[in-house]
Write an enzyme that holds these catalytic residues in place. Structure first.
Site, PDB file in Angstrom:
ATOM      1  N   LEU A   1       0.841  -1.191   0.000  1.00  0.00           N
ATOM      2  CA  LEU A   1       0.000   0.000   0.000  1.00  0.00           C
ATOM      3  C   LEU A   1       0.883   1.250   0.000  1.00  0.00           C
ATOM      4  O   LEU A   1       1.674   1.449   0.922  1.00  0.00           O
ATOM      5  CB  LEU A   1      -0.918   0.017   1.225  1.00  0.00           C
ATOM      6  CG  LEU A   1      -1.705  -1.264   1.534  1.00  0.00           C
ATOM      7  CD1 LEU A   1      -2.679  -1.016   2.684  1.00  0.00           C
ATOM      8  CD2 LEU A   1      -2.444  -1.782   0.309  1.00  0.00           C
TER       9      LEU A   1
ATOM     10  N   ALA B   1      -0.349   4.510  -1.599  1.00  0.00           N
ATOM     11  CA  ALA B   1      -1.088   5.558  -2.298  1.00  0.00           C
ATOM     12  C   ALA B   1      -1.176   6.844  -1.496  1.00  0.00           C
ATOM     13  O   ALA B   1      -1.467   7.904  -2.046  1.00  0.00           O
ATOM     14  CB  ALA B   1      -2.498   5.065  -2.636  1.00  0.00           C
TER      15      ALA B   1
ATOM     16  N   ARG C   1       2.082  14.688   6.882  1.00  0.00           N
ATOM     17  CA  ARG C   1       3.011  15.233   7.878  1.00  0.00           C
ATOM     18  C   ARG C   1       4.445  15.383   7.365  1.00  0.00           C
ATOM     19  O   ARG C   1       5.291  15.967   8.041  1.00  0.00           O
ATOM     20  CB  ARG C   1       2.992  14.353   9.139  1.00  0.00           C
ATOM     21  CG  ARG C   1       1.745  14.621   9.980  1.00  0.00           C
ATOM     22  CD  ARG C   1       1.973  14.208  11.402  1.00  0.00           C
ATOM     23  NE  ARG C   1       1.889  12.764  11.567  1.00  0.00           N
ATOM     24  CZ  ARG C   1       2.632  12.071  12.426  1.00  0.00           C
ATOM     25  NH1 ARG C   1       3.526  12.679  13.176  1.00  0.00           N
ATOM     26  NH2 ARG C   1       2.486  10.764  12.530  1.00  0.00           N
TER      27      ARG C   1
ATOM     28  N   LYS D   1       5.369  10.416  -0.065  1.00  0.00           N
ATOM     29  CA  LYS D   1       6.176   9.982   1.076  1.00  0.00           C
ATOM     30  C   LYS D   1       7.124   8.834   0.734  1.00  0.00           C
ATOM     31  O   LYS D   1       8.300   8.860   1.105  1.00  0.00           O
ATOM     32  CB  LYS D   1       5.237   9.567   2.210  1.00  0.00           C
ATOM     33  CG  LYS D   1       5.944   9.083   3.430  1.00  0.00           C
ATOM     34  CD  LYS D   1       5.064   9.117   4.656  1.00  0.00           C
ATOM     35  CE  LYS D   1       4.022   8.029   4.648  1.00  0.00           C
ATOM     36  NZ  LYS D   1       3.257   8.025   5.916  1.00  0.00           N
TER      37      LYS D   1
ATOM     38  N   GLU E   1      -8.992   0.828  15.885  1.00  0.00           N
ATOM     39  CA  GLU E   1      -8.187   2.037  15.712  1.00  0.00           C
ATOM     40  C   GLU E   1      -8.258   2.893  16.979  1.00  0.00           C
ATOM     41  O   GLU E   1      -9.304   2.956  17.630  1.00  0.00           O
ATOM     42  CB  GLU E   1      -8.697   2.844  14.504  1.00  0.00           C
ATOM     43  CG  GLU E   1      -8.394   2.172  13.176  1.00  0.00           C
ATOM     44  CD  GLU E   1      -6.929   1.764  13.063  1.00  0.00           C
ATOM     45  OE1 GLU E   1      -6.075   2.644  12.934  1.00  0.00           O
ATOM     46  OE2 GLU E   1      -6.635   0.548  13.114  1.00  0.00           O
TER      47      GLU E   1
ATOM     48  N   ASN F   1      -1.280  -3.292  16.083  1.00  0.00           N
ATOM     49  CA  ASN F   1      -1.219  -3.841  14.719  1.00  0.00           C
ATOM     50  C   ASN F   1      -0.124  -3.123  13.934  1.00  0.00           C
ATOM     51  O   ASN F   1      -0.097  -1.906  13.862  1.00  0.00           O
ATOM     52  CB  ASN F   1      -2.593  -3.599  14.066  1.00  0.00           C
ATOM     53  CG  ASN F   1      -2.575  -3.816  12.564  1.00  0.00           C
ATOM     54  OD1 ASN F   1      -1.889  -4.700  12.061  1.00  0.00           O
ATOM     55  ND2 ASN F   1      -3.342  -3.003  11.842  1.00  0.00           N
TER      56      ASN F   1
ATOM     57  N   ASN G   1       6.413   8.921   9.093  1.00  0.00           N
ATOM     58  CA  ASN G   1       5.325   9.869   8.915  1.00  0.00           C
ATOM     59  C   ASN G   1       5.802  11.311   8.866  1.00  0.00           C
ATOM     60  O   ASN G   1       5.064  12.202   8.464  1.00  0.00           O
ATOM     61  CB  ASN G   1       4.298   9.722  10.039  1.00  0.00           C
ATOM     62  CG  ASN G   1       3.646   8.347  10.002  1.00  0.00           C
ATOM     63  OD1 ASN G   1       2.956   8.012   9.045  1.00  0.00           O
ATOM     64  ND2 ASN G   1       3.917   7.529  10.999  1.00  0.00           N
TER      65      ASN G   1
HETATM   66  C1  UD1 Z   1      -2.806   1.769   9.945  1.00  0.00           C
HETATM   67  C2  UD1 Z   1      -3.731   0.759  10.622  1.00  0.00           C
HETATM   68  C3  UD1 Z   1      -3.385   0.640  12.098  1.00  0.00           C
HETATM   69  C4  UD1 Z   1      -1.929   0.285  12.275  1.00  0.00           C
HETATM   70  C5  UD1 Z   1      -1.047   1.261  11.534  1.00  0.00           C
HETATM   71  C6  UD1 Z   1       0.376   0.788  11.567  1.00  0.00           C
HETATM   72  C7  UD1 Z   1      -5.819   0.895   9.401  1.00  0.00           C
HETATM   73  C8  UD1 Z   1      -7.217   1.412   9.417  1.00  0.00           C
HETATM   74  N1  UD1 Z   1      -5.096   1.193  10.465  1.00  0.00           N
HETATM   75  O1  UD1 Z   1      -3.099   3.034  10.497  1.00  0.00           O
HETATM   76  O2  UD1 Z   1      -4.186  -0.348  12.712  1.00  0.00           O
HETATM   77  O3  UD1 Z   1      -1.623   0.278  13.673  1.00  0.00           O
HETATM   78  O4  UD1 Z   1      -1.458   1.368  10.164  1.00  0.00           O
HETATM   79  O5  UD1 Z   1       1.207   1.722  10.945  1.00  0.00           O
HETATM   80  O6  UD1 Z   1      -5.417   0.215   8.483  1.00  0.00           O
HETATM   81  N2  UD1 Z   1      -2.744   3.998   2.270  1.00  0.00           N
HETATM   82  C9  UD1 Z   1      -3.212   3.875   0.976  1.00  0.00           C
HETATM   83  N3  UD1 Z   1      -4.439   4.362   0.669  1.00  0.00           N
HETATM   84  C10 UD1 Z   1      -5.246   4.950   1.597  1.00  0.00           C
HETATM   85  C11 UD1 Z   1      -4.758   5.070   2.920  1.00  0.00           C
HETATM   86  C12 UD1 Z   1      -3.518   4.584   3.223  1.00  0.00           C
HETATM   87  O7  UD1 Z   1      -2.532   3.340   0.109  1.00  0.00           O
HETATM   88  O8  UD1 Z   1      -6.341   5.349   1.233  1.00  0.00           O
HETATM   89  C13 UD1 Z   1      -1.415   3.481   2.583  1.00  0.00           C
HETATM   90  C14 UD1 Z   1      -0.501   4.595   3.013  1.00  0.00           C
HETATM   91  O9  UD1 Z   1       0.208   5.103   1.903  1.00  0.00           O
HETATM   92  C15 UD1 Z   1       0.409   3.916   4.019  1.00  0.00           C
HETATM   93  C16 UD1 Z   1      -0.433   2.772   4.574  1.00  0.00           C
HETATM   94  O10 UD1 Z   1      -1.507   2.611   3.683  1.00  0.00           O
HETATM   95  O11 UD1 Z   1       1.527   3.355   3.401  1.00  0.00           O
HETATM   96  C17 UD1 Z   1      -0.923   3.021   5.978  1.00  0.00           C
HETATM   97  O12 UD1 Z   1      -1.757   4.151   5.974  1.00  0.00           O
HETATM   98  P1  UD1 Z   1      -1.850   5.122   7.219  1.00  0.00           P
HETATM   99  O13 UD1 Z   1      -2.809   6.198   6.933  1.00  0.00           O
HETATM  100  O14 UD1 Z   1      -0.495   5.508   7.657  1.00  0.00           O
HETATM  101  O15 UD1 Z   1      -2.492   4.152   8.319  1.00  0.00           O
HETATM  102  P2  UD1 Z   1      -2.622   4.451   9.850  1.00  0.00           P
HETATM  103  O16 UD1 Z   1      -3.728   5.396  10.084  1.00  0.00           O
HETATM  104  O17 UD1 Z   1      -1.290   4.805  10.381  1.00  0.00           O
HETATM  105 CA    CA Z   2       1.055   5.370   9.310  1.00  0.00          CA
END
Ligand code: UD1
Ligand code: CA
Length: 480
Positions: A8, A10, A15, A22, A160, A175, A233
């Site tokens: 993932l 996207a 931040r 990123k 969450e 997680n 981040n």
């Molecule tokens: C997520 C997890 C959380 C975990 C944490 C660990 C969820 C809802 N929560 O939270 O349980 O503890 O990661 O770091 O999954 N991304 C996409 N498309 C989107 C959103 C995110 O590709 O629409 C990718 C981001 O680029 C990133 C990753 O997913 O690489 C994680 O996204 P992020 O928003 O950082 O998740 P957290 O809120 O930190």
């Molecule tokens: Ca994150």
């Protein structure tokens, strides 16, 4: 059992306060996405899907550049509606008939090691679970998703932080975001996601509760080293991971017999191969896929990218070299610039203020001072004098210069390419070579030297400069 992988990547990474996505920010000289891909490759996933969104084209280009030997598939997530939505996009690039396991991880978690991923897959298979994810225990679980277990210790969901009750927020097991799921279960669990949460997003974490509600076995694999799961981040986290990563790389090198005079200023890529008994001085950057042979010495302040250096060569202060090969027992610098396509076959000397580009120097050939050698092939045991220049560019095209074996190219010679100088040629200093020089010849294009006696004294008088010229009287007499 075959494995597919979804990374993932996207998200924008708000931040970071950056115009760049990123995952393109670099750790140890590499975009973080490239490091993630390298670790995931250890599982030989087929396919490997990268979900892109923010700056999709740039991320795809960076992935292609770093992973040239094998290809990734890309899925576009637009708009970004959460990790679950992102995984769903990734899944669309995996054939509906695929019935193996799908690994899901993040592009902004660049320290995860291949060994840990392998252990995770192994433990998943032994547990008989249909869905596993990696958790860690943290003293400060901060904003991470909490792992909720029942009274018997079985995982029931991930909550969450924003959606958690105070009691749930007190849980220290979190997680990491790395999952391994049987493909058919993943398909149906992702199809069930609803954005019923504080952020109105599709949460990938909800697949856990979904699988549990179907009566499937879910396992949380508790990893020992939380550092591997640190996400990036902010710029501060980027800098701190950069430091840790460099320290790890440097420690491995020192354990393997490489001397780093000041590890704090040795910036070495993870892909560099450095043989024992190399001595790396202060402020040296060794980037990309460099190969440094045994006993190489770098005095300090060097920038090398994708360079091979043969055994026992000595890089003096201030060498910049890129995409080139330096043979064994060479002596480079101080202050030398070896550009792409430079090839030194061995026992060469490239001295101060010499620039080379697409230049091949045979065994024992030297250019010791102030030269530009571009688009040139130079034979063995040839000496290129001070200030020699290959005139390779006519404003439209680059042209080639060939110089044979055992030549002496005099100081301040210009070789106007395309041109060829044979073997055993002497070129007199200050010559402009315009046409082919046959073997064994002396080439020269001197203007005859003239003297105007007494000229300086006249010149000074005209400028009211009263200094005497040494021997002026005699000169005046002679000139009469
Ligand atoms: C997520 C997890 C959380 C975990 C944490 C660990 C969820 C809802 N929560 O939270 O349980 O503890 O990661 O770091 O999954 N991304 C996409 N498309 C989107 C959103 C995110 O590709 O629409 C990718 C981001 O680029 C990133 C990753 O997913 O690489 C994680 O996204 P992020 O928003 O950082 O998740 P957290 O809120 O930190
Ligand atoms: Ca994150």
């Amino acid at each position: 059992m075959s494995v597919a992988a979804i990374i993932l990547a996207a998200g924008k990474g708000t931040r970071m306060r950056s115009a760049r996505a990123k995952v393109l920010h670099e750790i140890a000289g590499e975009p973080m996405i490239a490091r993630v891909i390298r670790s995931v490759r250890a599982l030989a996933p087929d396919p490997l899907v990268v979900v892109v969104g923010h700056q999709a084209a740039e991320v795809e280009a960076a992935v292609a550049a770093s992973d040239a030997t094998s290809s990734c598939r890309f899925a576009l997530q637009e708009p970004q509606r959460g990790t679950g939505d992102s995984a769903r996009c990734g899944l669309s690039e995996i054939a509906p008939t695929f019935n193996g396991e799908v690994l899901i991880t993040y592009g902004d978690m660049p320290s995860i090691s291949p060994a840990t991923l392998r252990d995770f897959v192994e433990s998943h298979r032994q547990s008989g679970a249909k869905l596993s994810f990696i958790s860690i225990r943290l003293a400060d679980p901060a904003a991470y998703g909490r792992v909720i277990r029942d009274s018997a210790g079985r995982v029931i969901s991930i909550r969450e932080a924003r959606d958690a009750s105070p009691a749930e927020r007190a849980i220290g097991e979190i997680n990491t975001g790395v999952y391994l799921v049987e493909a058919s279960l993943l398909r149906s669990a992702l199809a069930n996601l609803k954005p019923n949460n504080a952020q109105k997003e599709y949460y990938l974490t909800d697949i856990v509760a979904d699988a549990v509600s179907r009566g499937e076995k879910v396992a949380a694999w508790i990893a020992h080293d939380p550092a591997e799961f640190a996400g990036i981040n902010s710029r501060e986290e980027l800098a701190s991971m950069e430091k840790q990563t460099r320290e790890t790389i440097n420690r491995k090198l020192m354990d393997a017999g490489v001397t780093l005079i000041d590890p704090a200023t040795a910036y070495i890529s993870e892909q560099a191969a450095i043989a024992p008994d190399c001595v790396i001085g202060p402020n040296v950057q060794i980037l990309g896929k460099c190969k440094i042979g045994a006993g190489v010495k770098m005095d300090g302040t060097a920038w090398l990218s994708n360079v091979t250096v043969g055994a026992r060569s000595h890089l003096k202060l201030g060498v910049r070299a890129e995409d080139c090969t330096i043979g064994e027992d060479c002596d480079i610098g101080p202050f030398a610039h070896l550009r792409a396509g430079t090839e030194l076959l061995g026992h060469n000397r490239i001295g101060n203020f010499v620039e080379t580009k697409k230049a091949r120097l045979g065994h024992g050939s030297k250019a010791s001072h102030l030269s530009y050698l571009g688009d040139a092939t130079i034979g063995d045991d040839t000496n290129v004098g001070c200030g020699v220049i290959t005139v390779n560019y006519d404003g439209y095209e680059k042209h080639h210069t060939t110089i044979g074996d055992r030549c002496m190219v005099g100081c301040d010679t210009q070789l106007v390419a395309p041109v060829k100088v044979g073997d055993d040629v002497y070129v007199a200093s200050g010559t402009t070579i315009l046409r082919e020089v046959p073997n064994g010849a002396l080439a020269m294009s001197h203007h005859p030297q003239r003297e105007k006696l007494g000229w300086v004294a006249n010149w000074r008088r005209r400028h009211n400069d009263t200094r005497a010229v040494n021997g002026e009287h005699q000169a005046e007499i002679k000139s009469k």
